[in-house]
Write a protein that holds these residues in place. Structure first.
Motif, short mmCIF file in Angstrom:
data_model
loop_
_atom_site.label_atom_id
_atom_site.label_comp_id
_atom_site.label_asym_id
_atom_site.label_seq_id
_atom_site.Cartn_x
_atom_site.Cartn_y
_atom_site.Cartn_z
N UNK A 273 0.78 -1.35 0.25
CA UNK A 273 0.00 -0.07 0.09
C UNK A 273 0.84 1.39 0.02
N UNK A 274 2.06 1.44 0.31
CA UNK A 274 2.80 2.49 0.58
C UNK A 274 3.29 2.98 -0.71
N UNK A 275 3.23 2.20 -1.72
CA UNK A 275 3.52 2.47 -3.21
C UNK A 275 2.32 3.27 -3.85
N UNK A 276 1.03 3.41 -3.03
CA UNK A 276 0.03 3.89 -3.47
C UNK A 276 -0.53 5.32 -3.02
N UNK A 277 -0.65 6.08 -3.72
CA UNK A 277 -1.07 7.48 -3.26
C UNK A 277 -2.36 7.62 -2.16
N UNK A 278 -3.21 6.46 -2.46
CA UNK A 278 -4.45 6.12 -1.68
C UNK A 278 -4.52 4.98 -0.99
N UNK A 283 -9.17 -1.44 -4.94
CA UNK A 283 -8.23 -2.42 -5.37
C UNK A 283 -7.69 -2.44 -6.90
N UNK A 284 -6.45 -2.56 -7.07
CA UNK A 284 -6.02 -2.40 -8.24
C UNK A 284 -5.17 -3.91 -8.99
N UNK A 285 -5.23 -5.11 -8.02
CA UNK A 285 -4.65 -6.23 -8.52
C UNK A 285 -5.65 -7.19 -9.06
N UNK A 295 -0.49 -5.92 -10.37
CA UNK A 295 -0.88 -4.53 -9.74
C UNK A 295 -0.53 -3.49 -10.92
N UNK A 296 -1.54 -2.77 -11.15
CA UNK A 296 -1.43 -1.82 -12.21
C UNK A 296 -0.40 -0.87 -12.01
N UNK A 297 0.07 -0.49 -10.76
CA UNK A 297 0.89 0.40 -10.36
C UNK A 297 2.24 -0.11 -9.92
N UNK A 298 2.17 -1.44 -9.26
CA UNK A 298 3.54 -1.87 -8.88
C UNK A 298 4.18 -2.81 -9.85
N UNK A 299 3.42 -3.65 -10.70
CA UNK A 299 4.28 -4.68 -11.40
C UNK A 299 4.28 -4.26 -12.90
N UNK A 300 5.39 -4.52 -13.50
CA UNK A 300 5.56 -4.27 -15.06
C UNK A 300 4.88 -5.37 -15.58
N UNK A 301 4.83 -6.48 -15.15
CA UNK A 301 4.20 -7.68 -15.85
C UNK A 301 3.34 -8.43 -14.85
N UNK A 302 3.03 -9.78 -15.25
CA UNK A 302 2.42 -10.67 -14.40
C UNK A 302 3.54 -11.46 -13.37
#
Length: 336
Positions: A273-278, A283-285, A295-302
């Motif tokens: 969660x610390x990598x997300x502004x909110x 949920x983004x995963x 995760x749409x924000x944290x992961x460049x790939x699956x």
């Protein structure tokens, strides 16, 4: 002939030019099946598909019976092979493959099962139409002759006495009958009785059967070579096997143990969660069908279970596998 790399001979063939490798593909005695004997001649010579990638020439003896071995060679090569006969080099490999260039007189009225082709002097064959091709100009086949040659289900060829003419006539007929590949006729004496069935074995030697048998032999050699090149599997080290086993753990189980929760749509809160502004309140995963997530924000790939634990907890692959396989601990990474 010195620009050829390989010369193929049978009993009675002239010698190969100096500096040109030669092999003898004479069918061995004692094999009743002519096609099997012709293929065995290729096998005994040790020919491989790689040998036929270079320029090859068939050295014909003074015997039209050599068409048996020539048909096998063409089948094994997958193409028309040049020949040396009666003192001349016949560059069959340069001929146009498209036999449709020979104009016919239209399809015959009824189904034509058997027909015969040969030189000017052959007698009419009983029970079938006979067409005659000029030995010195076999390319000038009349449209009526082309119709018979092209549309007959089975064709027997009474070979001229000249091997050069016999080889040329064979490939003229094969080109006219071509359907994807050349279709070879039966090699006949012209004196066989009237056929009683479509595949009457008394009509001569089925050169098309020989061509196909040799082509099958080539495919078998290629398949065997591919199999021989397969490297035996290397045992998986124990620690790599543990990582593989850990990656089989359901990704939803790992997400739950990392403190993530799913919403009504099946999306999960990110355990980072610390990598997300909110703090990823929305949920983004998304869990994917191949047991991976992203995760749409944290992961460049699956990523799979082990990589997720590595990234969330800062562990090594072995440590991540131990967490997944040997621990039942559930963490509160989100601080909820």
């Amino acid at each position: 002939m010195t620009d050829y790399v390989l010369a193929v001979r049978v009993t009675g063939s002239p010698s190969a030019p100096e500096g040109v490798k030669s092999v003898d593909v004479t069918p061995p005695a004692g094999i009743d099946d002519v096609a099997a004997a012709a293929v065995e001649g290729l096998r005994s010579a040790g020919l491989t598909p790689a040998d036929l990638r270079s320029r090859v020439i068939f050295l014909a003896p003074d015997d039209p019976g050599c068409l048996v071995s020539y048909a096998a060679l063409c089948g094994f090569a997958g193409r028309r092979v040049d020949a040396y006969a009666d003192g001349a080099v016949l560059e069959f490999s340069r001929l146009d493959l498209d036999g449709s260039a020979f104009v016919d007189a239209g399809r015959p009225d009824g189904h034509l099962v058997w027909a015969q082709a040969g030189g000017p002097g052959i007698p009419d064959a009983p029970g079938m139409p006979t067409v005659r091709l000029a030995s010195n100009t076999p390319g000038l086949a009349a449209p009526e002759a082309v119709t018979v040659i092209r549309y007959a289900a089975r064709l027997r060829m009474a070979a001229p006495a000249s091997v050069r003419d016999a080889l040329t006539m064979l490939l003229l007929i094969a080109a006219i009958r071509r359907r994807g590949d050349d279709r070879f006729p039966y090699l006949s004496t012209g004196t066989e009785p009237a056929p009683t069935t479509k595949d009457d074995p008394t009509q001569g030697i089925d050169l098309e059967k020989i061509r196909r048998a040799a082509a099958d032999h080539r495919q078998q050699l290629r398949a065997a070579r591919r199999g021989a090149e397969i490297v035996p599997p290397v045992p998986v080290p124990a620690h790599d096997q543990r990582v593989a086993d850990a990656n089989k753990t359901p990704i939803t189980t790992v997400l739950t143990r990392l403190g993530a929760k799913a919403d009504a749509t099946g999306r999960w809160n990110c355990p980072r969660p610390d990598r997300h502004s909110n703090r990823d309140e929305n949920p983004s995963m998304k869990v994917l069908a191949d047991n991976r997530t992203r995760c749409q924000r944290c992961d460049a790939e699956k990523i799979g279970p082990v990589r997720l634990v590595i990234d969330v907890l800062g562990l090594t692959p072995d440590e991540a596998a131990t967490f997944i396989l040997d621990s039942k601990q559930t963490l509160d990474t989100r601080g909820d």
